[in-house]
Motif scaffolding. Sequence first.
Motif, short mmCIF file in Angstrom:
data_model
loop_
_atom_site.label_atom_id
_atom_site.label_comp_id
_atom_site.label_asym_id
_atom_site.label_seq_id
_atom_site.Cartn_x
_atom_site.Cartn_y
_atom_site.Cartn_z
N THR A 76 0.83 -1.20 0.00
CA THR A 76 0.00 0.00 0.00
C THR A 76 0.87 1.25 0.00
OG1 THR A 76 -0.03 -0.04 2.38
CG2 THR A 76 -1.87 -1.05 1.29
N ILE A 572 -16.47 2.40 11.60
CA ILE A 572 -16.68 1.21 10.77
C ILE A 572 -15.99 1.38 9.42
CG2 ILE A 572 -18.38 -0.34 9.80
CD1 ILE A 572 -20.30 0.40 11.81
N THR A 574 -15.97 1.00 5.58
CA THR A 574 -17.00 0.88 4.55
C THR A 574 -16.32 0.63 3.22
OG1 THR A 574 -16.97 3.23 4.03
CG2 THR A 574 -18.45 2.54 5.77
N VAL A 577 -13.33 4.04 0.21
CA VAL A 577 -12.02 4.21 0.84
C VAL A 577 -11.86 5.57 1.49
CG1 VAL A 577 -10.52 2.57 -0.28
CG2 VAL A 577 -11.11 4.67 -1.46
N THR A 580 -13.53 5.47 4.78
CA THR A 580 -12.81 4.61 5.71
C THR A 580 -11.54 5.31 6.20
OG1 THR A 580 -13.62 2.75 4.46
CG2 THR A 580 -11.88 2.32 6.02
N THR A 581 -10.86 5.99 5.29
CA THR A 581 -9.64 6.70 5.69
C THR A 581 -9.95 7.75 6.74
OG1 THR A 581 -8.81 6.37 3.47
CG2 THR A 581 -7.69 8.00 4.81
N ALA A 583 -12.50 7.77 8.70
CA ALA A 583 -12.91 7.09 9.93
C ALA A 583 -11.68 6.65 10.72
CB ALA A 583 -13.80 5.90 9.60
N LEU A 584 -10.68 6.13 10.00
CA LEU A 584 -9.45 5.70 10.67
C LEU A 584 -8.74 6.88 11.32
CD1 LEU A 584 -7.79 3.16 8.29
CD2 LEU A 584 -8.16 2.86 10.71
N LYS A 606 -9.34 -3.74 3.09
CA LYS A 606 -8.19 -2.85 2.90
C LYS A 606 -7.52 -2.53 4.22
CE LYS A 606 -8.25 -1.15 -1.50
NZ LYS A 606 -9.52 -1.52 -2.08
N VAL A 607 -8.31 -2.39 5.27
CA VAL A 607 -7.75 -2.03 6.57
C VAL A 607 -6.90 -3.19 7.10
CG1 VAL A 607 -8.29 -1.47 8.94
CG2 VAL A 607 -9.57 -0.42 7.11
N ILE A 611 -3.15 -1.48 7.67
CA ILE A 611 -3.15 -0.47 8.73
C ILE A 611 -2.69 -1.10 10.04
CG2 ILE A 611 -4.55 1.18 9.98
CD1 ILE A 611 -4.34 1.88 7.10
N ASP A 612 -1.77 -0.46 10.70
CA ASP A 612 -1.30 -0.95 11.99
C ASP A 612 -2.17 -0.40 13.10
OD1 ASP A 612 0.73 -2.44 11.04
OD2 ASP A 612 2.22 -0.85 11.13
N ILE B 284 -9.39 14.78 3.33
CA ILE B 284 -8.57 13.64 2.93
C ILE B 284 -7.16 14.09 2.58
CG2 ILE B 284 -9.00 13.63 0.44
CD1 ILE B 284 -9.36 10.55 2.57
N THR B 290 0.26 7.69 6.90
CA THR B 290 0.44 6.27 7.22
C THR B 290 -0.88 5.52 7.25
OG1 THR B 290 0.34 6.76 9.57
CG2 THR B 290 2.52 6.63 8.57
N LEU B 291 -1.96 6.18 7.03
CA LEU B 291 -3.21 5.41 6.93
C LEU B 291 -4.04 5.84 5.74
CD1 LEU B 291 -5.27 7.68 8.10
CD2 LEU B 291 -4.77 6.66 10.28
N MET B 293 -5.61 5.38 2.82
CA MET B 293 -5.97 4.32 1.90
C MET B 293 -6.51 4.86 0.60
SD MET B 293 -7.46 1.37 4.25
CE MET B 293 -8.88 2.29 4.67
N ALA B 294 -6.93 6.12 0.65
CA ALA B 294 -7.43 6.72 -0.58
C ALA B 294 -6.29 6.82 -1.59
CB ALA B 294 -8.00 8.09 -0.28
N ASP B 296 -3.96 4.65 -1.91
CA ASP B 296 -3.83 3.31 -2.49
C ASP B 296 -4.72 3.15 -3.69
OD1 ASP B 296 -2.17 2.59 -0.60
OD2 ASP B 296 -3.62 1.48 0.60
N SER B 330 -23.50 2.21 9.05
CA SER B 330 -22.08 2.43 9.30
C SER B 330 -21.68 3.86 8.98
CB SER B 330 -21.22 1.46 8.51
OG SER B 330 -21.90 0.92 7.45
N ASN B 334 -20.04 6.46 11.65
CA ASN B 334 -18.77 7.15 11.42
C ASN B 334 -18.96 8.65 11.52
OD1 ASN B 334 -17.24 4.90 11.02
ND2 ASN B 334 -17.54 4.88 8.81
#
Lengths: 758, 600
Positions: A76, A572, A574, A577, A580-581, A583-584, A606-607, A611-612, B284, B290-291, B293-294, B296, B330, B334
Amino acid sequence: MRFDLDGLPVHFPYAAIYPEQHAYMGELKRALDARGHALLEMPTGTGKTAALISLITSYSLANPSRPLRLIYCTRTVHEMEKTLAELRLLFAHLPPAASRSLLALGLSSRKNLCVHPQASAAAARDSVDTACRRLTASWVREKAASDPESTPLCEFYETFDRAAAAGDLASLMPPGVYTLADLRALGRQRRVCPYFLARQMVKYANVVVYSYQYLLDPKVASIVSREMQKECVVVFDEAHNIDNVCIEALSVSIRKQTLEGAERNLRRISHEIDRFKATDANRLRAEYNRLVDGLAQRGNLPISDAWLANPALPDDILREAVPGNIRRAEHFLAVLRRLVRFLDGRLDTETVENEMPVAFVASIHSQAGIDQKMLRFCYDRLHSLMMTLEITDTDEFMHIQTICDFATLIGTYTRGFSIIIEPYDDRMPDIRDPVIQLSCHDASLAIRPVFDRFETVVITSGTLSPIDLYPRLLNFNPVISRSFTMSLTRDCICPMVLTRGSDQLPVSTKFDMRSDPGVVRNYGRLLLEMASAVPDGIVGFFVSYSYMDGIVNSWHEMGILQDIMQHKLVFIETPDVVETTLALDNYRKACDCGRGAVFFSVARGKVAEGIDFDRHYGRLVIMFGVPFQYTLSRILLARLEYLRETFQIKEGDFLTFDALRQAAQCVGRVIRSKADYGMMIFADKRYSRHDKRSKLPGWILSHLHDAHLNLSTDMALHIAREFLRRMAQPYDKTGSGGKKTLLTEEDLQAMAQDAMEM
Amino acid sequence: MGSMTIGAKYKTTLKDPGTPGILRMNDDKFTFTPNDPRSAMKLNVDFRSIKGHKFNKVDGNKPALLNLSKDSDKGGGYMFEFDNVGNRDLCRDFVAKVLGKHQGIPPRPTMPPEISGSSTGLEQLSAAEVERRVKLLREDSELQKLHKKFVLGNILRESEFWATRKNLLDDEANKASKQRPGFKTAMSDVRPSADGRTNKVTFNLTSEMIHQIFAEKPAVRRAFLDFVPKKMTDIEFWRKYCRAEYLLRTKNTVAATAEAAEDEELAVFLKNDDILAKEAKLKIKRVDPTLDMAADAGDDYIHLPDHGILRDGSKETVDTDSEWAQRTLSQELNRHAAVVLEGITSDVELTDAKTVAEALTRSKKEPPSTSTVDDDSHERLVKVARMTEIEDLQAPRSVPYAPLSIKDPRQYFDSQQANALRSLGGSNDGRKARNCSLSTEEVFHHIMDQISSFKVNKSNCSVLESDMALKVLNELNEGISRSRRLNLKNPQEGLLGRVPQHTQDELMDHWTAIQELLRHFWSSYPITSAVLYNKVQRVKDAMTQIYQKLQAIKESAQPDVRHEISRLVKPMTQALDAAFSHDLEQQQKSAKAGNKPNGY
């Protein structure tokens, strides 16, 4: 620190080193000495990356005959960032002469690198690519030369092009470590295109960090990684899923929408051909002549024209003239029309069909009159045609490209693939959604060129158990294949198998039990109890999106979710992406500020892949159920059959192996270093069976006590409380007694001394 | 600042029943028009002639009054009575603002030169400051008493009074933004309830829920501001909203689409939230790399449309481009958690949906896009480095510590020193008072001697003799235990408890007054300007008065409590005596030094 490893001076960026890292470096060095491939499993949180890069760098510093050429592949982009950060740390510890001359950079798509204000504003990757091409394609630039007023160009690319022509790129990019953000900053500052600069500098860089696909997917690899030399050391990090990447890289599926889009594309192409015939017939003639000469491609394309390349592997692409009957644009167009019509007819089926490529090609030949060789050339011919027609908005032409990819693949490969046509998704039989899937079963196909081309390929991950399976799946012979265990200063991981809920009834995600309200409630109670006892972050992994959606909704209806939210915020994963990003990001904020949070995620999602959840971001991971693949999937069944016939791998073994590596991967995200601590709960009664459990990596198994194999919620809660209390005590980091878990420079010298005396 | 119109009664005196009329105020002046046109009580006054304003504390049946005083020394002014406290407070705040503004105007030429030349003469007061002071006074009756006594009694200037309470003002300012309840962690859920008999579904919305809905769903907020009250009423709006919620909840997409097609207002609730999407796009860019994902997704060439494996059971194939909301639980979770983390930024009372919506919209005004800055920002690097570093392989960089937080360092250290001295008071013989007029060289030699003697006598370590230490410890212990015994045993039975109630109150008042005055007195030394000199004189006069009062109390006391009272009064008189004697000393000194031309 600096130390001596079997005569090799190693520069290591930290003041101390784990014994595992030391051993890992030793094995790696042997692989480099032998110029062979290596397969190394080391637990997460023991600093694989730091060990890898410092050994390989030190090795080439000590052996001037083998200059540093490292290709580091990550899953990634965020892992790419982390790796580059580690490189930065390492370079700062190298002798100044060395660190002044080394260049390391990350490479990604235009979407992540573009700094052009308009082009980079586009939302999707394809739109950025297209916007870029509109500003930089060779014909656009030719046109701009004659008509500079109305043709906008990209000033960043122009700077790059001038520097490239002058052979002056190195001065634009002084040695150092460049992350994607650094590249963008450099681009903005020097007004030069970071994407093309990086693409060009990849040839000269000492370390290149990029995604797996840039090496494994032939469509991308043959344009980006074509000029990588044989001496390169290739590393695949987090490679436990590498077989899936390989088979996905060679798989194509065609849906109704694809065919409709393809027809639109063909109409547009035919318009373009007509237009060119009227205005610039020479161009088409020139293309024809070139094809007669046997050149599918125009030789060296300008870097800005490069498009996704042939989907087939480089060794399998025919180096001969394009067959005569598709040399003319109109003829080729007719062939494509027939192909689309044929596929449309096949898609219109009521039953599931499963065919081998040979049979499929034969039926194409008999029904549409297209032979295998024509199919094979489809992709190159299309590419050439689009260049000739000067089409820039490639994202519009994705559909016809998919069709040609499909054609080229079935025309090239006869083994390891199958074509599966399904009229609807098994789980939603009322909704008609037909699809033709060309699915690759053989992971060794895509990775073969990599093994052949490069001397040393290192495949490493925290979960490669059972380690003897990977050489079979990928069909290669590693000179070193080893699995390391973890020496812990204290029992900082606490795996548990939870088989029963608070009412002592078994819990499982087995198909017949998963929707039982009792099981749903028991899972909910487990999370609730844990949320009230565990500080900071908790991560819950579910077996699939649909299952997660269902169970979270049920919890919501039952009011359990509200109770959980009394203790922690809930986030959560979803399918989106971006969401989700964010949210993370919020999850981390919630953990940082002490509010605590729960993150729901999906195994294989993906998570889970990258993701650590280290330190306070994850004190507990709960794996709800065993993440088996959807066993009724026809693609999976076909793959299993292929694996059994070709590699003699039993279906059950493979399924369990696959499920357990996913589970191990999920729970392994919780540990980052030996100072970190975390609990792992495997919540399914099936984990207590030996055949399942034994597939877990050794470093988890060795901490899984017999007493923790058959727990209910209340017992697990008790153990969790005990564990957290124990972990809160201060401890001696270097390890007590004879077992050292942290080595300093002196320790290593003493070890070397001992070895000498023996 | 605008203007204000309000009904009020004008009163010439406190006893006057008042003339009802309309009070109009703007930035420059205020006018009063009586309801009875024949009345002669018309007013038209420039705010510049108003020096201050006073108001009463309203309790019971007392009317709410506001007094705009013309000149603080003469005491003349305009008194208004209001129907209720709310109106009064509105007026008062307005007046405070206006006055604050006027007082910000540079000193007028008519000012006596000695004041205009000094820095403490006039303060630049912001409206907020005035308001804060007023609030402080209102909340703290003791402070109010002091303020009344000294500032209105013309002993201290307003600014002087507040100068010693700077920290109080600051504290007050900080407190306001410190802790306020945020949104609840648990999501308050708009659940329908059916009564079971009729075919009716009921939704219950509280103002808190509305606040949450507005915060989590900016599109609803915008719709509310657009539609209410122009197109529909409050109730209608929420009915529509609940209707849409119900449709979403039942997952009846067909019905939802159909209804949305007919009703464009309803459609707003069913659509995807475009404001959120826009915000997400901005956010975003600032996310931790480091996280991310977008990013990616931007690098993933395998999952081109229709490439890769489509239907192996792990992926769901949904069309996400639909304009109609595929809103899931969900997403709501969020979003809710994100809003909770953001916290409530604006200062809104949960009263009216409209104000809440407006305040939220204001606070959500997008910051300028900073996409160009993010790449260079150091913070990102630090973040990544923190995520990658293996912590226990590295020696800890710096021991983390919490900085000592002392509000007022001078005060703190002075008091510490005083404490130390006091506790040592009994055993002062161990320390010799020394006239410290040593040169550096001597000091150096002395220290060297000390060190060498220390080295020689290492064995019996004579930094402090042990019997001395023991003595000090004993004394300290005794002091502590004695005072504790006294305090704990009979807290009511202290000295103060034995004197009659009214004397007690009187003494307490005097005590606070003396403290205040002494503080001002001592803080004015050394006297460097005429202003300070004047101040000291004023303070001294006030102290003399109090002194006399204290003496009077002492003398008039009943014989049975006279002893207690004198013991209570003694520290006060002592403190005052010290001040007076200091003042005398200073005067003598200055007299000796010769008369300064400007009189001090």
